[in-house]
Design a protein around this motif. Structure first.
Motif, PDB file in Angstrom:
ATOM      1  N   LYS A   1      18.752   8.325  -4.828  1.00 18.98           N
ATOM      2  CA  LYS A   1      17.309   8.603  -4.904  1.00 18.98           C
ATOM      3  C   LYS A   1      16.660   7.838  -6.047  1.00 18.98           C
ATOM      4  CE  LYS A   1      13.827  12.220  -5.122  1.00 18.98           C
ATOM      5  NZ  LYS A   1      12.868  11.278  -4.545  1.00 18.98           N
ATOM      6  N   ARG A   2      17.339   7.758  -7.172  1.00 18.59           N
ATOM      7  CA  ARG A   2      16.785   6.999  -8.305  1.00 18.59           C
ATOM      8  C   ARG A   2      16.576   5.529  -7.930  1.00 18.59           C
ATOM      9  NH1 ARG A   2      18.975   8.434 -14.322  1.00 18.59           N
ATOM     10  NH2 ARG A   2      18.548  10.671 -14.323  1.00 18.59           N
ATOM     11  N   ILE A   3      17.577   4.970  -7.284  1.00 21.27           N
ATOM     12  CA  ILE A   3      17.481   3.564  -6.872  1.00 21.27           C
ATOM     13  C   ILE A   3      16.355   3.400  -5.851  1.00 21.27           C
ATOM     14  CG2 ILE A   3      18.689   1.691  -5.677  1.00 21.27           C
ATOM     15  CD1 ILE A   3      21.293   2.861  -6.895  1.00 21.27           C
ATOM     16  N   SER A   4      16.295   4.351  -4.926  1.00 24.16           N
ATOM     17  CA  SER A   4      15.235   4.299  -3.898  1.00 24.16           C
ATOM     18  C   SER A   4      13.851   4.366  -4.539  1.00 24.16           C
ATOM     19  CB  SER A   4      15.415   5.461  -2.912  1.00 24.16           C
ATOM     20  OG  SER A   4      14.344   5.494  -1.987  1.00 24.16           O
ATOM     21  N   ASP A   5      13.667   5.282  -5.468  1.00 23.93           N
ATOM     22  CA  ASP A   5      12.361   5.421  -6.130  1.00 23.93           C
ATOM     23  C   ASP A   5      11.987   4.153  -6.879  1.00 23.93           C
ATOM     24  OD1 ASP A   5      12.172   7.972  -5.159  1.00 23.93           O
ATOM     25  OD2 ASP A   5      12.730   8.969  -7.038  1.00 23.93           O
ATOM     26  N   MET A   6      12.984   3.532  -7.527  1.00 19.28           N
ATOM     27  CA  MET A   6      12.709   2.290  -8.254  1.00 19.28           C
ATOM     28  C   MET A   6      12.289   1.190  -7.285  1.00 19.28           C
ATOM     29  SD  MET A   6      15.283   0.008 -10.580  1.00 19.28           S
ATOM     30  CE  MET A   6      16.244  -0.458  -9.144  1.00 19.28           C
ATOM     31  N   MET A   7      12.988   1.082  -6.171  1.00 19.70           N
ATOM     32  CA  MET A   7      12.658   0.047  -5.191  1.00 19.70           C
ATOM     33  C   MET A   7      11.272   0.295  -4.579  1.00 19.70           C
ATOM     34  SD  MET A   7      16.434  -0.193  -3.411  1.00 19.70           S
ATOM     35  CE  MET A   7      16.336  -1.746  -2.540  1.00 19.70           C
ATOM     36  N   PHE A   8      10.971   1.564  -4.289  1.00 23.00           N
ATOM     37  CA  PHE A   8       9.662   1.901  -3.732  1.00 23.00           C
ATOM     38  C   PHE A   8       8.532   1.627  -4.725  1.00 23.00           C
ATOM     39  CE2 PHE A   8      11.618   4.381  -0.252  1.00 23.00           C
ATOM     40  CZ  PHE A   8      10.774   3.991   0.791  1.00 23.00           C
ATOM     41  N   SER A   9       8.848   1.670  -6.032  1.00 22.63           N
ATOM     42  CA  SER A   9       7.799   1.397  -7.024  1.00 22.63           C
ATOM     43  C   SER A   9       7.345  -0.061  -6.958  1.00 22.63           C
ATOM     44  CB  SER A   9       8.303   1.726  -8.435  1.00 22.63           C
ATOM     45  OG  SER A   9       9.248   0.769  -8.878  1.00 22.63           O
ATOM     46  N   ILE A  10       8.184  -0.923  -6.377  1.00 26.76           N
ATOM     47  CA  ILE A  10       7.825  -2.333  -6.210  1.00 26.76           C
ATOM     48  C   ILE A  10       7.107  -2.526  -4.874  1.00 26.76           C
ATOM     49  CG2 ILE A  10       8.685  -4.699  -6.125  1.00 26.76           C
ATOM     50  CD1 ILE A  10      11.189  -3.680  -7.641  1.00 26.76           C
ATOM     51  N   CYS A  11       7.740  -2.063  -3.797  1.00 24.12           N
ATOM     52  CA  CYS A  11       7.159  -2.142  -2.454  1.00 24.12           C
ATOM     53  C   CYS A  11       8.047  -1.360  -1.495  1.00 24.12           C
ATOM     54  CB  CYS A  11       7.021  -3.592  -1.988  1.00 24.12           C
ATOM     55  SG  CYS A  11       8.621  -4.421  -1.824  1.00 24.12           S
TER      56      CYS A  11
ATOM     57  N   ILE B   1       0.829  -1.208   0.000  1.00 24.67           N
ATOM     58  CA  ILE B   1       0.000   0.000   0.000  1.00 24.67           C
ATOM     59  C   ILE B   1       0.861   1.256   0.000  1.00 24.67           C
ATOM     60  CG2 ILE B   1      -1.581   1.350   1.451  1.00 24.67           C
ATOM     61  CD1 ILE B   1      -3.083  -1.165   2.096  1.00 24.67           C
ATOM     62  N   SER B   2       2.025   1.171   0.614  1.00 22.96           N
ATOM     63  CA  SER B   2       2.921   2.330   0.706  1.00 22.96           C
ATOM     64  C   SER B   2       3.463   2.777  -0.645  1.00 22.96           C
ATOM     65  CB  SER B   2       4.082   2.024   1.650  1.00 22.96           C
ATOM     66  OG  SER B   2       3.629   1.856   2.969  1.00 22.96           O
ATOM     67  N   THR B   3       3.297   1.972  -1.691  1.00 20.85           N
ATOM     68  CA  THR B   3       3.748   2.381  -3.026  1.00 20.85           C
ATOM     69  C   THR B   3       2.911   3.523  -3.583  1.00 20.85           C
ATOM     70  OG1 THR B   3       2.314   0.745  -4.105  1.00 20.85           O
ATOM     71  CG2 THR B   3       4.554   0.051  -3.548  1.00 20.85           C
ATOM     72  N   GLY B   4       1.744   3.764  -2.961  1.00 21.96           N
ATOM     73  CA  GLY B   4       0.885   4.839  -3.444  1.00 21.96           C
ATOM     74  C   GLY B   4      -0.060   4.420  -4.543  1.00 21.96           C
ATOM     75  N   LEU B   5      -0.014   3.140  -4.913  1.00 22.06           N
ATOM     76  CA  LEU B   5      -0.919   2.651  -5.956  1.00 22.06           C
ATOM     77  C   LEU B   5      -2.371   2.763  -5.520  1.00 22.06           C
ATOM     78  CD1 LEU B   5       0.846  -0.610  -7.149  1.00 22.06           C
ATOM     79  CD2 LEU B   5       0.380   1.382  -8.557  1.00 22.06           C
ATOM     80  N   ASP B   6      -3.247   3.073  -6.440  1.00 20.52           N
ATOM     81  CA  ASP B   6      -4.678   3.090  -6.115  1.00 20.52           C
ATOM     82  C   ASP B   6      -5.464   2.153  -7.027  1.00 20.52           C
ATOM     83  OD1 ASP B   6      -4.593   4.479  -8.477  1.00 20.52           O
ATOM     84  OD2 ASP B   6      -5.724   6.214  -7.774  1.00 20.52           O
ATOM     85  N   ASN B   7      -4.739   1.247  -7.702  1.00 17.08           N
ATOM     86  CA  ASN B   7      -5.361   0.199  -8.500  1.00 17.08           C
ATOM     87  C   ASN B   7      -5.505  -1.019  -7.581  1.00 17.08           C
ATOM     88  OD1 ASN B   7      -5.744  -2.117 -10.138  1.00 17.08           O
ATOM     89  ND2 ASN B   7      -4.846  -1.076 -11.910  1.00 17.08           N
ATOM     90  N   ILE B   8      -6.713  -1.255  -7.086  1.00 16.82           N
ATOM     91  CA  ILE B   8      -6.937  -2.270  -6.056  1.00 16.82           C
ATOM     92  C   ILE B   8      -6.582  -3.664  -6.549  1.00 16.82           C
ATOM     93  CG2 ILE B   8      -8.695  -3.347  -4.591  1.00 16.82           C
ATOM     94  CD1 ILE B   8     -10.133  -0.606  -4.603  1.00 16.82           C
ATOM     95  N   THR B   9      -6.940  -3.974  -7.789  1.00 12.91           N
ATOM     96  CA  THR B   9      -6.635  -5.303  -8.338  1.00 12.91           C
ATOM     97  C   THR B   9      -5.137  -5.534  -8.406  1.00 12.91           C
ATOM     98  OG1 THR B   9      -8.673  -5.323  -9.636  1.00 12.91           O
ATOM     99  CG2 THR B   9      -6.927  -6.800 -10.344  1.00 12.91           C
ATOM    100  N   GLU B  10      -4.396  -4.517  -8.881  1.00 18.39           N
ATOM    101  CA  GLU B  10      -2.940  -4.645  -8.972  1.00 18.39           C
ATOM    102  C   GLU B  10      -2.327  -4.747  -7.568  1.00 18.39           C
ATOM    103  OE1 GLU B  10       0.884  -2.341 -10.942  1.00 18.39           O
ATOM    104  OE2 GLU B  10      -1.130  -1.979 -11.718  1.00 18.39           O
ATOM    105  N   LEU B  11      -2.854  -3.984  -6.636  1.00 16.41           N
ATOM    106  CA  LEU B  11      -2.367  -4.057  -5.259  1.00 16.41           C
ATOM    107  C   LEU B  11      -2.517  -5.472  -4.703  1.00 16.41           C
ATOM    108  CD1 LEU B  11      -3.688  -0.794  -3.517  1.00 16.41           C
ATOM    109  CD2 LEU B  11      -1.295  -1.489  -3.732  1.00 16.41           C
ATOM    110  N   TYR B  12      -3.665  -6.081  -4.959  1.00 16.79           N
ATOM    111  CA  TYR B  12      -3.919  -7.413  -4.416  1.00 16.79           C
ATOM    112  C   TYR B  12      -3.001  -8.462  -5.040  1.00 16.79           C
ATOM    113  CZ  TYR B  12      -6.233 -11.634  -2.845  1.00 16.79           C
ATOM    114  OH  TYR B  12      -6.485 -12.855  -2.285  1.00 16.79           O
TER     115      TYR B  12
END
Length: 693
Positions: A675-685, A555-566
């Protein structure tokens, strides 16, 4: 020796919907009481009828366990003089604890010796404990709604008229605002004795049975179920199962006797729900169906009494139901005199909410919002057309006489009247399905049109209520926003819909601003609604077996696509058992912590002067493309595996490269890379949310 204890709280009729949670609550309160008071027991049985709440405790110990308490006194250097004799401090402490100075012991505490007394507090007799604690237990019972009566100092579901409190054969009296506590109870309100003496706990259940009270709710439930089944099987039919109705019947009767009544054939021409709704919701009758689920001309009622004059009672119930069905028949025939579309105009006279306008205005918003969702999901033109038509007609049945009289039929009558008005099957069904799910275990929409319209309706209500400051608080949720949010989540998951929740919340809020001119901070309200959904999403995912920290990480990725989150959460839940997890999290946290100091993510390759930072940048570039591709294809397990590949180059970078150097350009360049690496990692979880076991 062990004891049995009986507590009966005699009351005016308690609503059936209160009973299950009250029974569980009483059992839990007694368990906690005996635990806190150091009293052993074997079992607790709690029963409930409309007129009484009953607890019978078996195997109660005779007294509390003795309490062994180590009481700390003065320091040794204060307790004794230089010759080792007790000082006044020790003598006073010993006297206060009821021991002699020579009975104390010496123990160390925080590096210094103190005197202690092993004090034994003798347990109280069970009679004392019950007399002292049961009144408070009764007062502490909570109900969805409670009341005061007769100047009493506490609240209860309904007025308490008597209390039975017996330990074996001995009355355990206590004071409870002047309410009589004795060994005398009452039987069935009409069939039993008004005054029954209970000489001992063992005879209680049998004596009440003799006076037409079945104390055990499970026994009453079985009597109802088996009695009803026996009656309908004699006609070749089956009960139309309804667990909520069975639960209610169990708690509105003390001595159940099922009876079989007959329905006139003329009423069976009405739609099935028009017949069954008055039967179940208003009369608490069971409809009877054949093996194909078609209604038969019978019903089953449950009498609170015996079989005496059952034929007279049956005829009375038939007359009552006939009057109800005659009304339903009249309303139905009146309603079908004009098509469903003609009722839409009447919605202008029904208020949805004072600040949010009429049901007609809500209908117009639904049309717009449902169209937007249809376009977003790229459904076919025919489905778009059906969704728009169903949205326009969705609330029309609220104006009909049938729904006005039987509000439970909203949506159901819209479906039936839609069919009779010539609307196609999908439109008619979507009108019904847009109310789904109506409760936790309810069905979900089966059609795409119904799912879209249901989501639109619920988002409109949630957006409007949050915009005007009506948000659920504690147990207060008058517009059922929690239920509606869960409904949206379940529909999206069931239909595997990929929808940006934030985008449609934003759109719904925009419609309110444009159509109603509501004044509110749109961004603030949007975030409040998304936070509201996140709580529901988290709880639902956990119920589905996903670890709570995994849910937080996704959830911390900021995604709001519920199906993708699940899907992402499911994959992460499997992946999290990796042996390297601890090391990966450590690397992730090093990156995330330092990335907060970066002012941008700009990286100038010419400023990458160390081998290890050039290596990390090169690996990042290759990995970033892979991660983007994996996420695009929703191959989340592969995206997660890239975190393993990053661990070694990240460790090599931190072990060999100083980030916070005095040269600003180099420092900022290295921070930009982090920061780039951090953002990429956060995009996953967000791995920082994971709790290591």
């Amino acid at each position: 020796m062990t004891y049995k204890y009986l507590l009966e709280i005699g009351v005016e009729e308690i609503p059936a919907r209160f009973m299950e949670q009250t029974i569980s609550q009483i059992k839990e309160k007694f368990e906690n009481l005996f635990k806190d008071e150091r009293i052993d027991f074997h079992d607790i049985k709690v029963y409930g009828t409309p007129r009484r709440l009953v607890a019978i405790i078996y195997g109660l110990s005779e007294k509390q366990e003795d309490l062994h308490e180590l009481v700390k006194g003065p320091a040794k250097k204060i307790a004794y003089d230089k010759d080792g004799n007790p000082t006044k401090a020790l003598i006073g402490f010993s006297k206060g604890q009821g021991v002699n100075p020579e009975d104390v012991i010496i123990k160390e505490y925080n590096g210094e010796d103190y005197v202690y007394v092993n004090k034994v507090v003798e347990g109280k007799n069970i009679r004392e404990v019950l007399k002292d604690k049961v009144p408070a237990l009764i007062k502490s019972i909570n109900f969805p709604k409670s009341m005061r009566w007769g100047g009493k100092s506490f609240r209860f579901a309904r007025p308490i008229r008597w209390i039975v409190s017996i330990l074996e054969n001995e009355i355990i009296g206590f004071e409870l605002d002047g309410i009589l506590v004795s060994n005398r109870t009452k039987g069935h309100r009409f069939l039993g004795k008004k005054d029954i003496e209970i000489n001992n706990v063992d005879e209680y259940i049998d004596k009440l049975r003799e006076n037409y009270v079945i104390v055990d709710q499970q026994e009453r439930k079985n009597l109802i179920k088996h009695g009803c089944d026996r009656l309908v099987k004699s006609k070749g039919g089956n009960i139309l199962e309804d667990l909520e109705l069975l639960e209610e019947l169990t708690y509105i009767v003390e001595y159940p006797t099922p009876l079989l009544g007959r329905i006139k054939e003329e009423y069976l021409k009405l739609p099935m729900e028009v017949i069954t709704t008055p039967m179940k919701e208003h009369q608490r009758y069971y409809p009877v169906v054949d093996d194909k689920g078609r209604l038969m001309p019978y019903f089953v009622a449950v009498r609170n009494g015996n079989e005496e004059y059952l034929d007279v009672v049956t005829k009375g119930n038939e007359k009552v139901l006939e009057a109800r069905l005659e009304d339903a028949k009249f309303f139905y025939n009146e309603d079908i005199k004009k098509p469903l579309e003609d009722y839409v105009e009447g919605l202008k006279n029904i208020v949805f909410q004072d600040k949010l306008g009429t049901m007609y205005e809500k209908t117009i918003r639904l049309v717009e919002l449902a169209e937007k969702i249809s376009e977003y999901l790229e459904v076919g033109e025919e489905t778009k057309k059906d969704v728009k038509r169903a949205a326009y007609l969705s609330k029309a049945d609220l104006v009909t006489k049938m729904v006005y009289e039987f509000t439970e039929l909203q949506g159901i009558m819209g479906r039936e009247y839609g069919k009779m008005s010539g609307e196609n099957e999908i439109v008619s069904l979507a009108i019904y399905e847009h109310y789904l799910p109506r409760f936790a275990s309810d069905e979900l929409p089966t059609t795409t049109a119904g799912a879209i319209l249901s989501i639109a309706d619920k988002i409109d209500t949630i957006a409007g209520c949050f915009a005007i400051g009506i948000q659920p608080t504690g147990s207060q949720d008058p517009y059922g926003l929690r239920r509606q949010a869960l409904g949206i989540i379940n529909i999206i998951l069931d239909k595997n819909l990929h929808i940006s929740l934030g985008e449609f919340i934003d759109y719904a809020l925009s419609i309110y601003k444009n159509s109603k001119g509501l004044e509110f901070n749109k961004e603030k309200v949007r975030e409040e609604i998304l936070d509201f959904f996140k709580i529901r999403i988290k709880n639902l995912f956990i119920e589905k077996g996903i670890r709570y920290d995994v849910v937080d990480a996704v959830i911390s990725t900021g995604l709001d696509n519920i199906t993708e989150l699940y899907v992402r959460a499911e994959e992460f839940n499997k992946w999290i058992d990796k042996e390297e997890l601890g090391e990966i999290i450590a690397a992730f946290n090093r990156v995330a912590k330092l990335a907060k100091k970066a002012s941008s993510d700009i990286v100038n390759e010419d400023l990458l002067i160390e081998d290890k930072e050039r290596d990390l940048y090169r690996i990042y570039i290759n990995t970033k493309d892979k991660v983007d591709e994996y996420l695009r294809k929703r191959e989340y397990d592969k995206a997660l595996d890239t975190l393993i590949d990053l661990k070694e180059p990240i460790d090599n970078f931190f072990d060999n490269v100083m980030v916070m150097v005095e040269y600003e350009d180099i420092k900022n360049n290295r921070l930009g890379l982090i920061k780039r690496i951090s953002d990429m990692m956060f995009s996953i979880c967000d791995l920082s949310k994971i709790v290591m076991k």
